[in-house]
Design a protein around this motif. Structure first.
Motif, PDB file in Angstrom:
ATOM      1  N   GLU A 171      15.298 -30.710  72.804  1.00  0.00           N
ATOM      2  CA  GLU A 171      16.146 -31.656  71.808  1.00  0.00           C
ATOM      3  C   GLU A 171      15.511 -32.726  71.403  1.00  0.00           C
ATOM      4  O   GLU A 171      15.429 -33.028  70.185  1.00  0.00           O
ATOM      5  CB  GLU A 171      17.236 -32.040  72.822  1.00  0.00           C
ATOM      6  N   PHE A 172      14.629 -33.386  72.145  1.00  0.00           N
ATOM      7  CA  PHE A 172      13.927 -34.780  71.501  1.00  0.00           C
ATOM      8  C   PHE A 172      12.964 -34.156  70.718  1.00  0.00           C
ATOM      9  O   PHE A 172      12.789 -34.847  69.493  1.00  0.00           O
ATOM     10  CB  PHE A 172      13.266 -35.285  72.774  1.00  0.00           C
ATOM     11  N   ASP A 173      12.210 -33.088  70.801  1.00  0.00           N
ATOM     12  CA  ASP A 173      11.086 -32.849  69.749  1.00  0.00           C
ATOM     13  C   ASP A 173      11.666 -32.379  68.606  1.00  0.00           C
ATOM     14  O   ASP A 173      11.255 -32.817  67.476  1.00  0.00           O
ATOM     15  CB  ASP A 173      10.195 -31.521  70.485  1.00  0.00           C
ATOM     16  N   HIS A 174      12.821 -31.655  68.562  1.00  0.00           N
ATOM     17  CA  HIS A 174      13.624 -31.236  67.371  1.00  0.00           C
ATOM     18  C   HIS A 174      13.791 -32.507  66.550  1.00  0.00           C
ATOM     19  O   HIS A 174      13.583 -32.620  65.446  1.00  0.00           O
ATOM     20  CB  HIS A 174      14.715 -30.431  67.712  1.00  0.00           C
ATOM     21  N   TRP A 175      14.601 -33.579  67.166  1.00  0.00           N
ATOM     22  CA  TRP A 175      15.262 -34.556  66.223  1.00  0.00           C
ATOM     23  C   TRP A 175      13.994 -35.464  65.950  1.00  0.00           C
ATOM     24  O   TRP A 175      13.978 -36.353  65.009  1.00  0.00           O
ATOM     25  CB  TRP A 175      16.083 -35.308  67.030  1.00  0.00           C
ATOM     26  N   ALA A 176      13.010 -35.470  66.909  1.00  0.00           N
ATOM     27  CA  ALA A 176      11.849 -36.193  66.367  1.00  0.00           C
ATOM     28  C   ALA A 176      10.994 -35.867  64.983  1.00  0.00           C
ATOM     29  O   ALA A 176      10.425 -36.829  64.321  1.00  0.00           O
ATOM     30  CB  ALA A 176      10.652 -36.597  67.519  1.00  0.00           C
ATOM     31  N   ALA A 177      11.176 -34.746  64.907  1.00  0.00           N
ATOM     32  CA  ALA A 177      10.269 -34.045  63.718  1.00  0.00           C
ATOM     33  C   ALA A 177      11.388 -33.960  62.628  1.00  0.00           C
ATOM     34  O   ALA A 177      10.994 -33.713  61.416  1.00  0.00           O
ATOM     35  CB  ALA A 177      10.083 -32.714  64.214  1.00  0.00           C
ATOM     36  N   ALA A 178      12.709 -34.184  62.920  1.00  0.00           N
ATOM     37  CA  ALA A 178      13.795 -34.089  61.711  1.00  0.00           C
ATOM     38  C   ALA A 178      13.764 -35.233  60.853  1.00  0.00           C
ATOM     39  O   ALA A 178      14.479 -35.148  59.648  1.00  0.00           O
ATOM     40  CB  ALA A 178      14.950 -33.686  62.500  1.00  0.00           C
ATOM     41  N   GLY A 179      13.465 -36.377  61.210  1.00  0.00           N
ATOM     42  CA  GLY A 179      13.528 -37.665  60.404  1.00  0.00           C
ATOM     43  C   GLY A 179      15.062 -38.023  60.225  1.00  0.00           C
ATOM     44  O   GLY A 179      15.422 -38.413  59.391  1.00  0.00           O
ATOM     45  N   ASN A 180      15.711 -37.949  61.426  1.00  0.00           N
ATOM     46  CA  ASN A 180      17.113 -38.157  61.619  1.00  0.00           C
ATOM     47  C   ASN A 180      17.214 -39.702  61.621  1.00  0.00           C
ATOM     48  O   ASN A 180      16.605 -40.459  62.665  1.00  0.00           O
ATOM     49  CB  ASN A 180      17.896 -37.352  62.468  1.00  0.00           C
ATOM     50  N   GLU A 181      18.037 -40.465  60.785  1.00  0.00           N
ATOM     51  CA  GLU A 181      18.289 -41.909  60.863  1.00  0.00           C
ATOM     52  C   GLU A 181      18.629 -42.426  62.081  1.00  0.00           C
ATOM     53  O   GLU A 181      18.334 -43.502  62.813  1.00  0.00           O
ATOM     54  CB  GLU A 181      18.921 -42.281  59.744  1.00  0.00           C
ATOM     55  N   GLY A 182      19.988 -42.046  62.631  1.00  0.00           N
ATOM     56  CA  GLY A 182      20.624 -42.148  63.987  1.00  0.00           C
ATOM     57  C   GLY A 182      19.356 -42.172  65.170  1.00  0.00           C
ATOM     58  O   GLY A 182      19.289 -43.131  65.950  1.00  0.00           O
ATOM     59  N   PHE A 183      18.571 -40.907  65.255  1.00  0.00           N
ATOM     60  CA  PHE A 183      17.665 -40.563  66.375  1.00  0.00           C
ATOM     61  C   PHE A 183      16.807 -41.691  66.246  1.00  0.00           C
ATOM     62  O   PHE A 183      16.340 -42.469  67.134  1.00  0.00           O
ATOM     63  CB  PHE A 183      17.117 -39.390  66.102  1.00  0.00           C
ATOM     64  N   ASP A 184      16.087 -41.783  64.932  1.00  0.00           N
ATOM     65  CA  ASP A 184      15.074 -43.064  64.781  1.00  0.00           C
ATOM     66  C   ASP A 184      15.572 -44.445  65.180  1.00  0.00           C
ATOM     67  O   ASP A 184      14.783 -45.105  65.671  1.00  0.00           O
ATOM     68  CB  ASP A 184      14.707 -43.104  63.420  1.00  0.00           C
ATOM     69  N   ALA A 185      16.708 -44.783  64.740  1.00  0.00           N
ATOM     70  CA  ALA A 185      17.079 -45.936  65.212  1.00  0.00           C
ATOM     71  C   ALA A 185      17.677 -46.065  66.651  1.00  0.00           C
ATOM     72  O   ALA A 185      17.220 -47.146  67.390  1.00  0.00           O
ATOM     73  CB  ALA A 185      18.471 -46.550  64.584  1.00  0.00           C
ATOM     74  N   LYS A 186      18.349 -45.213  67.230  1.00  0.00           N
ATOM     75  CA  LYS A 186      18.863 -45.357  68.609  1.00  0.00           C
ATOM     76  C   LYS A 186      18.019 -44.779  69.773  1.00  0.00           C
ATOM     77  O   LYS A 186      17.841 -45.373  70.913  1.00  0.00           O
ATOM     78  CB  LYS A 186      20.117 -44.708  68.616  1.00  0.00           C
ATOM     79  N   VAL A 187      17.453 -43.713  69.452  1.00  0.00           N
ATOM     80  CA  VAL A 187      16.547 -42.949  70.553  1.00  0.00           C
ATOM     81  C   VAL A 187      15.027 -43.160  70.510  1.00  0.00           C
ATOM     82  O   VAL A 187      14.547 -43.475  71.754  1.00  0.00           O
ATOM     83  CB  VAL A 187      16.793 -41.424  70.474  1.00  0.00           C
ATOM     84  N   ALA A 188      14.242 -43.173  69.464  1.00  0.00           N
ATOM     85  CA  ALA A 188      12.907 -43.297  69.489  1.00  0.00           C
ATOM     86  C   ALA A 188      12.574 -44.405  70.003  1.00  0.00           C
ATOM     87  O   ALA A 188      11.450 -44.570  70.691  1.00  0.00           O
ATOM     88  CB  ALA A 188      12.710 -43.101  67.686  1.00  0.00           C
ATOM     89  N   PRO A 189      13.168 -45.671  69.860  1.00  0.00           N
ATOM     90  CA  PRO A 189      12.582 -46.953  70.528  1.00  0.00           C
ATOM     91  C   PRO A 189      12.643 -46.756  71.929  1.00  0.00           C
ATOM     92  O   PRO A 189      12.037 -47.735  72.822  1.00  0.00           O
ATOM     93  CB  PRO A 189      13.496 -48.215  69.865  1.00  0.00           C
ATOM     94  N   LEU A 190      13.421 -45.835  72.642  1.00  0.00           N
ATOM     95  CA  LEU A 190      13.560 -45.739  74.027  1.00  0.00           C
ATOM     96  C   LEU A 190      12.407 -44.712  74.552  1.00  0.00           C
ATOM     97  O   LEU A 190      12.725 -44.470  75.683  1.00  0.00           O
ATOM     98  CB  LEU A 190      14.896 -45.446  74.443  1.00  0.00           C
TER      99      LEU A 190
END
Length: 311
Positions: A171-190
């Motif tokens: 799940e993490f790998d998929h969204w990290a590659a997707a360029g999703n705004e929510g993921f980039d703001a909320k999850v990536a910093p953690l």
């Protein structure tokens, strides 16, 4: 001492007194304002026992959605959708969505599954259950849709300052590659505080990840077990208590891989029915806890009553 006689009251006297009392009450209370209506409740919590664990469902928000067949039953005809809805005594014009993170207190760790739409919602829901965000030890993210990661942070920064994070690697790998705004703001910093796991891995003793792919590429459910009692935190493998259970093959707009999601629904619902295991569904009617029965060609949702309140 002087004695007094008490007059005897006839049935007629009593009836007359009863008839005038409400009028006296109205007169006495006429100066008070009518209690205002409070509106629909948006936060609530319910705690049940699962062996040595306390399991608390948190209503972190709700929302009314119009024209639900734009979401559920995409491959059903309007007549089929209407018939299924009518049989369950629910409307076809609108549906109520519930957003229900789950909190597990193992006695040694406080584990939160998903975080709702925003920081304010999950913070209020936790407070309703008697907890504060800084008490949460582990935050598990079942998948990366916005209504599950929204409460990770807010205007005041990270919501759970003392927590570490757990999520599925796929799940993490998929969204990290997707360029999703929510993921980039909320999850990536953690990311540096996040442990990536796969199906069968353990979050803490008694909590095991279960692959439930389809809704998203790496969507996870979690089997929780304590003292021989088991429960499934199902997240979004089934999103409506009628349209997803009675018709597990009906397509859902939010499912990334609709065929895989349907296969996952049928597999997990069959397991829950066979084992008579309760489950928590993130979007089920609050308190989002219930059981599954096989019925006809699909399944039937049976809300929890008191089974897990008895210890």
């Amino acid at each position: 001492m002087k004695s007094f006689s008490v007059p005897k009251l006839s049935r007629r006297h009593l009836l007359m007194a009863g008839a005038t009392a409400p009028l006296a009450g109205l007169a006495a209370g006429s100066a008070r304002a009518m209690a205002p209506q409070m509106g629909l409740s948006s936060t609530a919590a319910q705690t049940v026992k699962l062996g040595g664990f306390e399991v608390t469902t948190l209503l972190a928000g709700n929302r009314t959605v119009e024209e639900p067949q734009n979401i559920f039953g995409l491959n059903a005809s309007p007549e089929e959708f209407a018939a299924a809805s009518e049989a369950a005594n629910i409307p076809t014009a609108a549906a109520q969505f519930f957003f229900t993170p789950t909190l597990i207190n193992t006695g040694s760790e406080l584990v939160l599954f998903d975080t709702g739409l925003n920081a304010a919602g999950i913070t209020a829901a936790l407070a309703g259950a008697g907890y504060a965000p800084d008490q949460v030890d582990i935050v598990v993210i079942t998948h990366m849709h916005g209504d599950h990661i929204g409460g990770l942070s807010g205007d005041d920064g990270v919501t759970f300052p003392n927590a570490r994070y757990v999520t599925g690697a796929a799940e993490f790998d998929h969204w990290a590659a997707a360029g999703n705004e929510g993921f980039d703001a909320k999850v990536a910093p953690l990311a540096e505080q996040t442990t990536m796991i796969n199906g069968g891995d353990t979050v803490v003793s008694g909590v095991e990840a279960v692959e439930a792919f389809g809704h998203t590429p790496g969507h996870m459910a979690y089997r929780v077990e304590s003292d021989g009692k088991a429960l499934l935190i199902g997240a979004d493998f089934a999103n409506h208590y009628v349209w997803s259970l009675a018709h597990p093959d009906w397509e859902v707009s939010f499912d990334t891989d609709k065929a895989a999601a349907a296969a996952t629904r049928k597999s997990l619902l069959g397991m829950l029915a066979a084992e008579k295991m309760p489950f928590i569904g993130y979007h089920m009617p609050f308190p989002a806890l219930g059981y599954v029965e096989e019925r006809d060609t699909g399944f039937h949702y049976v809300p929890h009553s008191y089974q897990l309140l008895l210890g």
